[in-house]
Design an enzyme around this catalytic site. Structure first.
Site, short mmCIF file in Angstrom:
data_model
loop_
_atom_site.label_atom_id
_atom_site.label_comp_id
_atom_site.label_asym_id
_atom_site.label_seq_id
_atom_site.Cartn_x
_atom_site.Cartn_y
_atom_site.Cartn_z
N ARG A 132 0.80 -1.22 0.00
CA ARG A 132 0.00 0.00 0.00
C ARG A 132 0.84 1.28 0.00
O ARG A 132 0.31 2.38 -0.15
CB ARG A 132 -0.96 0.00 1.19
CG ARG A 132 -2.20 -0.83 0.91
CD ARG A 132 -3.13 -0.84 2.10
NE ARG A 132 -2.67 -1.77 3.13
CZ ARG A 132 -3.07 -1.74 4.40
NH1 ARG A 132 -3.92 -0.81 4.80
NH2 ARG A 132 -2.63 -2.62 5.27
N LYS B 122 9.15 -0.90 2.50
CA LYS B 122 8.42 -0.03 3.43
C LYS B 122 9.26 0.44 4.60
O LYS B 122 9.25 1.63 4.95
CB LYS B 122 7.18 -0.76 3.93
CG LYS B 122 6.40 0.04 4.96
CD LYS B 122 5.01 -0.47 5.20
CE LYS B 122 5.01 -1.74 6.00
NZ LYS B 122 3.63 -2.18 6.28
N GLY C 59 -5.96 -8.11 14.98
CA GLY C 59 -6.28 -9.29 15.76
C GLY C 59 -6.94 -8.87 17.07
O GLY C 59 -6.50 -7.90 17.69
N ASN D 208 -4.54 -6.70 19.38
CA ASN D 208 -3.16 -7.13 19.49
C ASN D 208 -2.29 -6.16 18.71
O ASN D 208 -2.48 -5.96 17.52
CB ASN D 208 -3.05 -8.54 18.88
CG ASN D 208 -1.63 -9.02 18.76
OD1 ASN D 208 -0.79 -8.71 19.61
ND2 ASN D 208 -1.36 -9.80 17.72
N ASN E 199 1.28 1.55 7.08
CA ASN E 199 0.91 0.72 5.93
C ASN E 199 0.81 1.52 4.64
O ASN E 199 0.96 0.98 3.56
CB ASN E 199 -0.41 0.00 6.19
CG ASN E 199 -0.29 -0.98 7.34
OD1 ASN E 199 0.55 -1.87 7.32
ND2 ASN E 199 -1.09 -0.78 8.37
N ALA F 92 30.78 44.44 -0.88
CA ALA F 92 29.76 43.73 -1.66
C ALA F 92 30.35 43.14 -2.93
O ALA F 92 31.20 43.75 -3.59
CB ALA F 92 28.64 44.71 -2.01
N TYR G 153 39.07 28.18 -7.67
CA TYR G 153 39.05 26.95 -8.47
C TYR G 153 39.49 27.29 -9.89
O TYR G 153 38.94 28.20 -10.52
CB TYR G 153 37.61 26.41 -8.46
CG TYR G 153 37.39 25.09 -9.14
CD1 TYR G 153 38.20 23.99 -8.85
CD2 TYR G 153 36.35 24.92 -10.04
CE1 TYR G 153 37.97 22.76 -9.45
CE2 TYR G 153 36.11 23.69 -10.64
CZ TYR G 153 36.92 22.61 -10.35
OH TYR G 153 36.70 21.40 -10.94
C1 UD1 Z 1 -0.59 -8.83 12.74
C2 UD1 Z 1 -1.18 -9.70 13.84
C3 UD1 Z 1 -2.45 -9.05 14.36
C4 UD1 Z 1 -2.13 -7.65 14.85
C5 UD1 Z 1 -1.45 -6.83 13.78
C6 UD1 Z 1 -0.95 -5.54 14.35
C7 UD1 Z 1 -0.64 -12.01 13.27
C8 UD1 Z 1 -1.13 -13.26 12.68
N1 UD1 Z 1 -1.48 -10.99 13.27
O1 UD1 Z 1 -1.52 -8.77 11.70
O2 UD1 Z 1 -2.99 -9.81 15.41
O3 UD1 Z 1 -3.33 -7.00 15.27
O4 UD1 Z 1 -0.31 -7.54 13.27
O5 UD1 Z 1 -0.48 -4.73 13.31
O6 UD1 Z 1 0.47 -11.96 13.77
N2 UD1 Z 1 5.80 -9.98 8.74
C9 UD1 Z 1 6.90 -10.69 8.34
N3 UD1 Z 1 6.73 -11.86 7.68
C10 UD1 Z 1 5.51 -12.36 7.41
C11 UD1 Z 1 4.39 -11.64 7.81
C12 UD1 Z 1 4.56 -10.45 8.48
O7 UD1 Z 1 8.03 -10.26 8.58
O8 UD1 Z 1 5.45 -13.44 6.80
C13 UD1 Z 1 5.98 -8.72 9.46
C14 UD1 Z 1 5.50 -7.50 8.68
O9 UD1 Z 1 6.56 -6.94 7.95
C15 UD1 Z 1 5.00 -6.59 9.77
C16 UD1 Z 1 4.57 -7.53 10.85
O10 UD1 Z 1 5.21 -8.76 10.62
O11 UD1 Z 1 6.02 -5.77 10.27
C17 UD1 Z 1 3.06 -7.70 10.86
O12 UD1 Z 1 2.65 -8.13 9.61
P1 UD1 Z 1 1.27 -7.71 9.01
O13 UD1 Z 1 1.07 -8.38 7.72
O14 UD1 Z 1 1.13 -6.25 9.06
O15 UD1 Z 1 0.32 -8.40 10.08
P2 UD1 Z 1 -1.23 -8.32 10.16
O16 UD1 Z 1 -1.79 -9.37 9.30
O17 UD1 Z 1 -1.66 -6.94 9.97
CA CA Z 2 -0.05 -4.41 9.54
#
Ligand code: UD1
Ligand code: CA
Length: 456
Positions: free
Chosen positions: A15, A22, A137, A167, A225, A378, A385
């Site tokens: 996004r 990002k 979450g 969360n 995001n 002035a 150079y």
């Molecule tokens: C996740 C949480 C959700 C919480 C939210 C807060 C899980 C399953 N869900 O959701 O409960 O409310 O964050 O923002 O954990 N990332 C990786 N590898 C991956 C997936 C994600 O490094 O395979 C990293 C992303 O770069 C990011 C973070 O983990 O920094 C969260 O990933 P994102 O996809 O934003 O999680 P959500 O699905 O939004």
């Molecule tokens: Ca997120």
């Protein structure tokens, strides 16, 4: 306890609509991930590991540092999967603090609060109540207000979607438990991902009473995001900087119109007008006044000095009681002593200007050393150079340089020397003498100004 911080930063950031990963987008001049790492460092962990993925080596190469370990997550299969990738490199770690690379403003005090929960429990969560919890979450609690599990938005029932406690994703876990729980994760859910959040229910099954704390402000746990959220957090951060400056005794013409992209320290009674931008490390001593639209980068400015509108000061030290600008540019490696005046359209580069000297209008002073009480007229230019090499100009104390003088370096002007206006100085000028190089003026007798031919 051996503490490891694990930063999840493999997300794609679709996004943002950007070619840049990002977590490398900047907030207050520093990559998002850089903010997270600096805060992580502030709690003195034994190690910091970052899980990266999208954008290839761009992320590790931009933020490489001796205290960081990098783990690549090739396929982005969820937050649980991301943590699993890092486990082999967390050999000695006994406590794990999990952070997100795109949640930049998490604070030191929140993190230490979360870690102190590990004394009482094997798992501690950072949660927050949001009026609009959509997308997050949800924290599910039982009749006795104990956390039982986390359910993701996409898997939540309508009833669960009403829950406003969410969360943040930030948690602290005792390592002894973590490996076992991760081994039991599956991707049997709406997103076909390995959810880290599923370990909560496992912990509860194992009889663990999960601790939860809240951050001081919602902004601390806000993720980036898209560019709108980035801009929101930037403004929040800047407002906090402005509040700190004011608490420390600085006046801001408008606290909403200052940008600190680095570290600004201020003495007492400092005044900052609208649209001042600060980059790198800047210190302003007592009584310094900065005019509107001024850019200050890695510089120090001495007591009582005034910098007027639209000036730029970069990698330079400016003394006390100086007057700089408006429209002055002080470039890198310049040292400006006390009581110096640099006026409009004056550019100083890699030069020293000693006490009490004045360069008030339209001049270029480069690779020069200017003595005390010198007056530069002035339009004076140091021709430093020759197209290939740069040379120095040395001007002694009390010298007076007439307007529109070119000083062709290498050249020196002695103490107390006077240079006649309009001179091109190619050889050293002796002290206390008048030197000028100027063609003789002629007045033409009987000359008449042409007139237009009468129309036919
Ligand atoms: C996740 C949480 C959700 C919480 C939210 C807060 C899980 C399953 N869900 O959701 O409960 O409310 O964050 O923002 O954990 N990332 C990786 N590898 C991956 C997936 C994600 O490094 O395979 C990293 C992303 O770069 C990011 C973070 O983990 O920094 C969260 O990933 P994102 O996809 O934003 O999680 P959500 O699905 O939004
Ligand atoms: Ca997120």
């Amino acid at each position: 306890m051996h503490l490891g911080v694990l930063v999840l930063a493999a997300g794609e950031g679709t996004r943002m609509r950007s070619n840049l990963p990002k977590v490398l987008h900047r907030l207050a001049g520093k990559p998002l991930l850089g903010h997270v790492l600096d805060t992580a460092r502030s709690i003195n962990p034994d190690e910091i590991t970052i899980v990266y993925g999208h954008g290839g080596d761009q992320v590790p190469s931009s933020l490489a540092a001796a205290d960081l370990a990098w783990v690549e997550q090739r396929e982005r299969l969820g937050t649980g999967h991301a943590v699993m990738q890092a486990l082999p490199s967390l050999q000695k770690v006994e406590q794990v603090l999990i952070l997100y690379g795109d949640v930049p403003l998490i604070s030191h005090s929140t993190l230490s609060g979360l870690l102190s929960c590990l004394v009482k429990s094997d798992l501690a969560l950072l949660t927050v109540d949001l009026p609009d919890p959509t997308g997050y979450g949800r924290i599910v609690r039982d009749g006795k207000d104990r956390i039982t599990r986390i359910v993701e938005q996409k898997d939540a029932s309508l009833g669960e979607q009403e829950i406003t406690e969410i969360n943040t994703g930030i948690m602290a876990v005792n390592r002894s438990r973590l490996d076992g729980w991760l081994a039991r994760l599956d991707n049997d859910n709406a997103q076909k991902e390995y959810y880290l959040t599923d370990i909560i229910a496992m912990a509860v099954e194992d009889g663990i009473h999960i601790q939860a704390i809240h951050p001081d402000s919602e902004e601390e746990v806000m993720g980036v995001n898209d560019r709108k959220q980035l801009a929101y957090l930037e403004r929040f951060y800047q407002r906090q900087c402005a509040d700190v400056l004011m608490r420390n005794g600085a006046s801001l013409a408008d606290p909403a119109r200052i940008d600190v992209r680095g570290r600004l320290t201020t003495g007492k009674d400092v005044f900052l007008d609208c649209n001042v931008i600060v980059e790198g490390k800047v210190s302003l001593a007592d009584g310094v006044s900065i005019g509107p639209n001024v850019l200050l980068k890695n510089c120090s400015i001495g007591e009582g000095t005034e910098v007027f509108a639209n000036s730029v000061v970069e990698d330079a030290a400016i003394g006390r009681a100086c007057r700089i600008g408006p429209f002055a540019r002080v470039r890198p490696e310049s040292q400006i002593a006390d009581h110096v005046h640099l006026g409009n359209f004056v550019e100083i580069k890699k030069s020293q200007v000693a006490e009490g000297s004045k360069i008030n209008h339209l001049s270029y002073i480069g690779d020069s050393s200017i003595g005390k009480q010198v007056n530069i007229g002035a339009g004076t230019i140091t021709c430093n150079y020759d197209g290939a090499n740069k040379y120095r100009t040395i001007i002694g104390d009390r010298a007076f340089i007439g307007s529109d003088t070119q000083l062709v370096a290498p050249v020196s002007v002695g103490e107390g020397a006077t240079i006649g206006a309009g001179s091109t100085i190619t050889r050293d000028a002796p002290p206390e003498k008048l030197t000028l190089s100027r063609s003789k003026q002629v007045n033409i007798e009987g000359w008449q100004r042409p007139v237009k031919k009468p129309k036919q």
